[in-house]
Write a protein that holds these residues in place. Sequence first.
Motif: not given
Lengths: 342, 342, 342, 342
Positions: C1-8, C24-28
């Motif tokens: 799993m990919i560790k994801i941040g979203v700004v804004g 998304h199956p690989e999105a964390n």
Amino acid sequence: MIKIGVVGGTGYTGVELLRLLARHPEANLVAITSRGDAGMPVCDMFPSLRGRVDLRFVTPQDAALDRCDVVFFATPNGIAMQQARELVDAGVRLIDLAADFRIRDVAEWEKWYGMKHASPELVAEAVYGLPERNRERIRSARILANPGCYPTAVQLGFLPLVESGVVDLSHLIADVKSGVSGAGRKAEVHTLFAEAADNFKAYAVAGHRHLPEIRQGLEAMAGQGVGLTFVPHLTPMIRGIHATLYARLSTDVNVQKLFEERYQDELFVDVLPTGSHPETRSVRASNLCRVAVHRPHGSDVVVVLSVIDNLVKGAAGQAVQCMNIMFELDESLGLDIVPVSP
Amino acid sequence: MIKIGVVGGTGYTGVELLRLLARHPEANLVAITSRGDAGMPVCDMFPSLRGRVDLRFVTPQDAALDRCDVVFFATPNGIAMQQARELVDAGVRLIDLAADFRIRDVAEWEKWYGMKHASPELVAEAVYGLPERNRERIRSARILANPGCYPTAVQLGFLPLVESGVVDLSHLIADVKSGVSGAGRKAEVHTLFAEAADNFKAYAVAGHRHLPEIRQGLEAMAGQGVGLTFVPHLTPMIRGIHATLYARLSTDVNVQKLFEERYQDELFVDVLPTGSHPETRSVRASNLCRVAVHRPHGSDVVVVLSVIDNLVKGAAGQAVQCMNIMFELDESLGLDIVPVSP
Amino acid sequence: MIKIGVVGGTGYTGVELLRLLARHPEANLVAITSRGDAGMPVCDMFPSLRGRVDLRFVTPQDAALDRCDVVFFATPNGIAMQQARELVDAGVRLIDLAADFRIRDVAEWEKWYGMKHASPELVAEAVYGLPERNRERIRSARILANPGCYPTAVQLGFLPLVESGVVDLSHLIADVKSGVSGAGRKAEVHTLFAEAADNFKAYAVAGHRHLPEIRQGLEAMAGQGVGLTFVPHLTPMIRGIHATLYARLSTDVNVQKLFEERYQDELFVDVLPTGSHPETRSVRASNLCRVAVHRPHGSDVVVVLSVIDNLVKGAAGQAVQCMNIMFELDESLGLDIVPVSP
Amino acid sequence: MIKIGVVGGTGYTGVELLRLLARHPEANLVAITSRGDAGMPVCDMFPSLRGRVDLRFVTPQDAALDRCDVVFFATPNGIAMQQARELVDAGVRLIDLAADFRIRDVAEWEKWYGMKHASPELVAEAVYGLPERNRERIRSARILANPGCYPTAVQLGFLPLVESGVVDLSHLIADVKSGVSGAGRKAEVHTLFAEAADNFKAYAVAGHRHLPEIRQGLEAMAGQGVGLTFVPHLTPMIRGIHATLYARLSTDVNVQKLFEERYQDELFVDVLPTGSHPETRSVRASNLCRVAVHRPHGSDVVVVLSVIDNLVKGAAGQAVQCMNIMFELDESLGLDIVPVSP
């Protein structure tokens, strides 16, 4: 010619008022004020008026409104009440398209509008500008409180039933749908195209400012208290209000005849034949209200369908109609518009 | 008063014509024909006309069109050409809102419209009703070929450039966007709301019937052949055409001045100030064409933006304008409409 | 799993990114920041995400973005460039959906965007995220400049013609129409429903920020300078871009075959059969670009029609596609969406 | 994998069914029939399905439907009832998205639908496919009558109130607004874009075919007769139904809690927090129903707001949900769609 000033002409009721006055044969538009846009030609903001309105916005100070015969306030709520005393004392008649003078109970007004009323002593003399109810009083009004858009559609739809007392007044329902221009020309997220298009929602079910106005009007018709549930909705169209009204008959009556007789002398209320479904576009850009009345399956429930253009009969057109009455002109002057459809 | 007949008043150009004639002070509308709906009150089909048009549709036989001063054909292509000879011989003037008399080359017309022309001998005398080009000839026309909607927007946009010969005529581009009412009031799947809303597409890139009409007009202005690429698009709005036109300047010239001078005496063409972007709604419901001309980044490419209401200047309004010219009336009679915006 | 941040995450590209990442199956998804709305559950702002995104907005400080594998910036222009250095130094990869890293010429960028670039030294290493051109370089990108919506539609439409050198590069025309969501979720008057609905207009003819981006892309394909006229338009739909592109062939070539061959291995570019007219709704909510190519009347003018969903292939979808490439995932993971039509 | 046939895939419920089945991991779509368009690739009619559905329409005879596990009828009313006997006898399960098997009283059905029922003996065994009411019976259904769009929104909105018997059942009001796709993909004038856009109207106030279906459902919940006034409206959006429901409480009860408890285990019904106003776009393209319940001003009137996507939970999505139940699959398989908003 009537010398006319417009305060706050940068919103939708303002531009619509200019559209109507531009063709009104007795209207001499002398000043349009805007604090923020003073100096700008009106038609730079509203290109649709190029060639029809040559004025620039001026500051309220430069407008010499006290030399007008009538001043329209196409402003947010709370502005007209601050300038009313001075204008009235100068002999200028005032037509407020906002809500400052609509509610006779000042405390109630202050609760719903969240501000202190600046001229409570003028509220009592203000006339509520629904010609189909108050024509005589409008003639001599110094302060004219132009009805809200929802209240116009709902009151004209309920009027024959409530005046005649044939329905259960304790349980009226008004399910009303408005085009997005009813929310005004303010920059807000929820009325952006990408929010409001292809979408439908109710709002303010817990209580909308037009509720006390409608209730006051219905109670005046009924001569007693009424129970009203009012649910406004936002529908993805620019102009138009469609009110679907529900009531239970307490007396068996020919509702079609009741409506036709009540409105037979009204220029701007069109009672459709039995079985009709008025469309909002059938009144688009015009001052008409079209109504149809149904009794589905012959039950005791009466369903009224009432449509107006919220910017015309629901705002600027009704204001011009009232002006015509106030100045003893033909009531339809400047309002001779064939609805634009499609 | 001019005695007027309308053939085929059940489409969008028909109802728009009725909207305009209902308020025209010199128009005496005596008959509206519809084969399929004879007997039906016009306002049952078009509730927007309730109270304004009291006629019923009649059959062509019952219409006594030969006693009219002028007959408008708001019909599909191929109808006017069949009745033209008889009317003209009876001294009735004819304004065709369809395409029957627009193309001077009958063989070319037959190729694009896929039918045999019924009155080829009348084509030569027909006058193309673009007042900004042909005002003098329109005055005496017996048969008036009212321009198409795309051709009006495109020709008025290119006119100053092509007449003056300042652009490369071999490579003109017209990228044009139309509201859906341009497709007419026929029941078809691709113009259903659920197909056309929230959607955008080009169509007929390989060749659209308005191409030869536009080319003929431009070639008449130029006095020589032109190369034109024309791509029409369907955009999710009811009314309006927006033409975006591209050409390369072959002569350095002040294009803004060129447009302003060419159109300075035209009532219905409004040249906007430099840097403007006309919106279709700025002409909604009116007979105006508003144009703006740009030279992006000072290059040799000139971009013209031209907007009309397809049902008014692109159809019924232009037809009324031509009628006014033909009958020596004030050219703007009945067309004094302030655009409806928002 | 990919560790994801979203700004804004409070604009349209933000909510669209959340829609895609939610499935998304690989999105964390570990953090979504918003300075103004910290503390608010994401689904209170975007009820469409109820049950799918359980996070609350957090302040940038609380987000611990340096512990993410990748951070998406769905912010206004000028934000990502301020935080890029720190994130890159922390080993976090960055995908900017705004324009900070799109233009290689920093001075040019500063001219068009009206601000000083905060990380000019990072611009050179940033990779322009158009997979159909730069797939290999995207794999190893630390900073990914996600293309603009107009640039995606225009570049994919011109690409086969410009790469192969078969058109006159000095005179390309891009007439492009965008849905209103392209203007973002800012409260502004001109994108209100009552302004933008039932209306069509061009804007920024004198110069739009996407012009240098498109030109840079085309020049990279061509290996030489190009002359481009770019006219954007606002069309009354929520989503979708339709680019109509015009060029003159300098070599006689089978353009259909040229397009089909160039895109045969591209998952998200669909070349339609000869004679087709792609509609924007045919790609609605999906990451597809559909293109059709025409030579009207067999002339030397080639017309390309290219449609995308501006929020997907024109923004969030392309960003996810790039993320997939950067993290060696199946390029279509999470993008397996059938277009929503009607 | 379930072998699936679709009869009549050329309307909106058909294409929506194909959109959902294209991504359903257990769906093996083997045949789509269309009498009129046999031979045409499905994606020529529906370009949104290019690359996702490779089948061509076939004639019913060529479809070998009797070898399917289940056949969906996305046909006009009156088709499924003709083929039901044969399929059922062949062991094929049948899901009818039209109305043939919805009304248990055959005489009533024949009155509202204006035709003789072809398989009256099968009506009794048909199961009404509202999982929130009939999940257990759906499991073993041979004939599944998929609910109508209005009935789904109205029944799910009234269900907790009516099942629990807390409201006055003699006077229920359902004021319901539908997007235009609800009228289907037939070419008709009143659903043309230029008729339905920027317009709002009620229709069929005297009686709509969904009235007996809703009443039957409510009476089954109540175990007694109910009095219902149902007014449908057409609103200018593509997808979505918004039901505004009115009832009078006969017992004082915490309605919010009532709704939350009743739906706590339902995957596709989302009860919003107190004070909410669900928007139709918050469920767009998904199988969700979102509901909110209000008691304005603390009166005895309860107002329920219920929204669905008419093509998903109101048609194809609910049909797939039922299929999942019938074939013992996870009920949400293939329906894992995040609503598309904006």
